[in-house]
Design an enzyme around this catalytic site. Structure first.
Site, short mmCIF file in Angstrom:
data_model
loop_
_atom_site.label_atom_id
_atom_site.label_comp_id
_atom_site.label_asym_id
_atom_site.label_seq_id
_atom_site.Cartn_x
_atom_site.Cartn_y
_atom_site.Cartn_z
N SER A 113 -19.44 -55.97 -39.76
CA SER A 113 -18.04 -55.95 -40.18
C SER A 113 -17.15 -55.21 -39.22
CB SER A 113 -17.93 -55.31 -41.57
OG SER A 113 -18.51 -54.01 -41.58
N ASP A 148 -11.53 -48.06 -48.27
CA ASP A 148 -12.95 -48.05 -48.65
C ASP A 148 -13.69 -46.86 -48.05
OD1 ASP A 148 -13.23 -48.77 -45.98
OD2 ASP A 148 -14.00 -50.78 -46.40
N HIS A 184 -14.32 -48.62 -43.11
CA HIS A 184 -13.88 -49.51 -42.03
C HIS A 184 -12.56 -49.04 -41.41
CE1 HIS A 184 -16.57 -52.09 -44.47
NE2 HIS A 184 -16.94 -52.53 -43.28
#
Length: 223
Positions: free
Chosen positions: A45, A195, A198
């Site tokens: 990611s 979150d 990230h």
């Protein structure tokens, strides 16, 4: 070898210099054009651009950074959110398409989050690098740093594997990819999405500014 655009206007190279790949017109010389380089960014990611608009992820921001420097490079986004080193290994063969000239390798974050055995992560990264070596592709390896959550033995093994593999395979190496968005042992939330994991758009810019010169070095190796 691509010839200078001046040849399209009717200039002809001197024969003995053409064989050296030098584009000349009568009365002056024009620089030979650099062949474009294709770099496959194999990752998770952090590469894919999770949680960000399409133009604000790592690959498009890096592409813009390189374009601003006339680098003649295309970065291919081979990032898959949630991927482990095992998942990356499973798709390396098809990710490294025939037009690939180099590879950025940015995997291991999900192995870390899951507490997977660093020995297994190391073996998977080693196998991915073996595949790149077999193709003669230069590699830029991004390292990550483990916190102490899983104990000192895990931390030491995880942190050491990237540097060891870079040396073994002669890869270019960024020791701490997330360093520019880290404060102490914790991510700096100024540069991180809600979150807590990230990078946000500003964080991505900091990461690209930090690794951009190493990517240019990778491109130079590919040429």
């Amino acid at each position: 070898m691509k010839l200078s655009p001046l040849f399209a206007l009717g200039c002809k190279p001197l024969a003995h210099l053409r064989n050296l790949g030098v584009a000349l017109c009568l009365g002056g010389a024009g620089p030979a054009l650099a062949d474009p380089v294709t770099v496959v960014a194999l990752g998770d990611s952090l590469t894919q651009g999770y949680g960000l608009p399409a133009d604000q992820g790592f690959v498009p921001v890096l592409q813009s950074w390189l374009d601003d420097r006339d680098a003649e490079v295309t970065i291919v986004n081979a990032g898959v959110s949630g991927d482990t080193t095992a998942g990356g290994l499973a798709r390396t063969d098809w990710a490294l398409t025939p037009d690939a000239d180099a590879m950025i390798l940015n995997l291991g974050g999900n192995d870390l989050l899951r507490g997977l055995d660093p020995a297994a992560s190391r073996a998977n990264l080693d196998a991915i690098l073996d595949k790149a070596d077999a193709r003669g592709l230069p590699v830029l390896l991004f390292g990550l740093r483990a916190p102490g959550n899983y104990g000192p033995a895990f931390q030491q093994a995880f942190n050491a594997m990237y540097a060891d593999l870079a040396q073994e395979h002669g890869a270019l190496f960024v020791p701490d990819y997330l360093g520019p968005v880290t404060e102490g042992e914790r991510l700096n939330l100024t540069y991180i999405q809600g979150d807590g994991i990230h990078p946000n758009a500003e964080g991505v810019k900091r990461l690209v500014d930090a690794v951009g010169p190493s990517v240019l070095e990778l491109v130079a190796r590919a040429r």
